[in-house]
Design a protein around this motif. Sequence first.
Motif, PDB file in Angstrom:
ATOM      1  N   VAL A 191       0.772  -1.159  -0.062  1.00 51.02           N
ATOM      2  CA  VAL A 191       0.032   0.180  -0.098  1.00 51.02           C
ATOM      3  C   VAL A 191       0.809   1.093  -0.024  1.00 51.02           C
ATOM      4  CG1 VAL A 191      -1.601   1.169   1.366  1.00 51.02           C
ATOM      5  CG2 VAL A 191      -1.664  -1.144   1.172  1.00 51.02           C
ATOM      6  N   VAL A 192       0.634   2.322  -0.946  1.00 45.32           N
ATOM      7  CA  VAL A 192       1.486   3.499  -0.975  1.00 45.32           C
ATOM      8  C   VAL A 192       0.519   4.654  -0.919  1.00 45.32           C
ATOM      9  CG1 VAL A 192       3.260   2.333  -2.238  1.00 45.32           C
ATOM     10  CG2 VAL A 192       1.367   3.380  -3.433  1.00 45.32           C
ATOM     11  N   LYS A 193       0.820   5.749  -0.301  1.00 44.32           N
ATOM     12  CA  LYS A 193       0.248   7.072  -0.063  1.00 44.32           C
ATOM     13  C   LYS A 193       0.867   7.872  -1.304  1.00 44.32           C
ATOM     14  CE  LYS A 193      -0.698   8.516   3.864  1.00 44.32           C
ATOM     15  NZ  LYS A 193      -0.562   9.353   5.330  1.00 44.32           N
ATOM     16  N   LEU A 194      -0.135   8.352  -2.059  1.00 44.08           N
ATOM     17  CA  LEU A 194       0.222   9.438  -2.993  1.00 44.08           C
ATOM     18  C   LEU A 194      -0.140  10.765  -2.623  1.00 44.08           C
ATOM     19  CD1 LEU A 194      -1.491   7.459  -6.199  1.00 44.08           C
ATOM     20  CD2 LEU A 194       0.997   7.650  -5.446  1.00 44.08           C
ATOM     21  N   ARG A 195       0.629  11.661  -2.589  1.00 44.51           N
ATOM     22  CA  ARG A 195       0.488  13.214  -2.244  1.00 44.51           C
ATOM     23  C   ARG A 195       0.435  13.889  -3.220  1.00 44.51           C
ATOM     24  NH1 ARG A 195       0.382  15.487   2.801  1.00 44.51           N
ATOM     25  NH2 ARG A 195       1.052  13.461   3.906  1.00 44.51           N
TER      26      ARG A 195
ATOM     27  N   GLY B  19      -1.726  19.092   0.230  1.00 46.18           N
ATOM     28  CA  GLY B  19      -1.683  18.143   1.341  1.00 46.18           C
ATOM     29  C   GLY B  19      -2.684  17.099   1.026  1.00 46.18           C
ATOM     30  N   TYR B  20      -3.456  16.995   0.022  1.00 49.88           N
ATOM     31  CA  TYR B  20      -4.418  16.111  -0.288  1.00 49.88           C
ATOM     32  C   TYR B  20      -3.772  14.468  -0.723  1.00 49.88           C
ATOM     33  CZ  TYR B  20      -8.923  13.999  -1.615  1.00 49.88           C
ATOM     34  OH  TYR B  20      -9.927  13.130  -1.809  1.00 49.88           O
ATOM     35  N   THR B  21      -4.121  13.621  -0.168  1.00 49.83           N
ATOM     36  CA  THR B  21      -3.521  12.175  -0.459  1.00 49.83           C
ATOM     37  C   THR B  21      -4.708  11.327  -1.024  1.00 49.83           C
ATOM     38  OG1 THR B  21      -3.765  11.553   1.858  1.00 49.83           O
ATOM     39  CG2 THR B  21      -1.838  12.398   1.218  1.00 49.83           C
ATOM     40  N   TYR B  22      -4.202  10.235  -1.734  1.00 45.61           N
ATOM     41  CA  TYR B  22      -4.913   9.119  -2.199  1.00 45.61           C
ATOM     42  C   TYR B  22      -4.135   7.897  -1.848  1.00 45.61           C
ATOM     43  CZ  TYR B  22      -7.996  11.321  -5.578  1.00 45.61           C
ATOM     44  OH  TYR B  22      -8.975  12.073  -6.245  1.00 45.61           O
ATOM     45  N   VAL B  23      -4.593   6.764  -1.579  1.00 40.30           N
ATOM     46  CA  VAL B  23      -3.982   5.407  -1.019  1.00 40.30           C
ATOM     47  C   VAL B  23      -4.316   4.510  -2.293  1.00 40.30           C
ATOM     48  CG1 VAL B  23      -4.086   3.839   0.686  1.00 40.30           C
ATOM     49  CG2 VAL B  23      -4.051   6.316   1.495  1.00 40.30           C
TER      50      VAL B  23
ATOM     51  N   ARG C 171      -8.496  20.731  -9.680  1.00 40.92           N
ATOM     52  CA  ARG C 171      -7.916  20.686 -11.009  1.00 40.92           C
ATOM     53  C   ARG C 171      -7.295  19.223 -10.757  1.00 40.92           C
ATOM     54  NH1 ARG C 171      -2.438  22.888 -11.459  1.00 40.92           N
ATOM     55  NH2 ARG C 171      -2.023  23.843  -9.252  1.00 40.92           N
ATOM     56  N   HIS C 172      -6.800  18.684 -11.999  1.00 43.55           N
ATOM     57  CA  HIS C 172      -5.958  17.493 -11.966  1.00 43.55           C
ATOM     58  C   HIS C 172      -4.426  18.072 -11.955  1.00 43.55           C
ATOM     59  CE1 HIS C 172      -9.546  15.639 -13.735  1.00 43.55           C
ATOM     60  NE2 HIS C 172      -8.810  14.320 -13.407  1.00 43.55           N
ATOM     61  N   VAL C 173      -3.872  17.248 -10.999  1.00 48.70           N
ATOM     62  CA  VAL C 173      -2.501  17.402 -10.800  1.00 48.70           C
ATOM     63  C   VAL C 173      -1.616  16.131 -10.469  1.00 48.70           C
ATOM     64  CG1 VAL C 173      -2.835  19.749  -9.392  1.00 48.70           C
ATOM     65  CG2 VAL C 173      -2.746  17.752  -8.117  1.00 48.70           C
ATOM     66  N   GLY C 174      -0.321  16.285 -10.464  1.00 48.12           N
ATOM     67  CA  GLY C 174       0.376  14.957 -10.582  1.00 48.12           C
ATOM     68  C   GLY C 174       0.380  14.723  -8.820  1.00 48.12           C
ATOM     69  N   PHE C 175       0.328  13.432  -8.496  1.00 45.77           N
ATOM     70  CA  PHE C 175       0.399  12.873  -7.242  1.00 45.77           C
ATOM     71  C   PHE C 175       1.403  11.989  -7.102  1.00 45.77           C
ATOM     72  CE2 PHE C 175      -3.728  14.212  -7.008  1.00 45.77           C
ATOM     73  CZ  PHE C 175      -4.283  14.644  -5.497  1.00 45.77           C
TER      74      PHE C 175
END
Length: 54
Positions: free
Chosen positions: A9-13, A19-23, A46-50
């Motif tokens: 499991v990795v966290k995408l920031r 500071g928003y994250t996806y897992v 907007r869409h950004v790189g995580f």
Amino acid sequence: MARTELRPVVKLRSTAGTGYTYVTRKNRRNDPDRLVLRKYDPLARRHVGFREER
């Protein structure tokens, strides 16, 4: 036990600095480097790189 070793499991920031994250999970054999995915950041609206965080 093998599942946790191959697909951790990795966290995408967010790279927008909100500071928003996806897992998510990633396959270590296919993506040994840090993962960068373009996803929606609701705080930046907007869409950004995580980027993968360790």
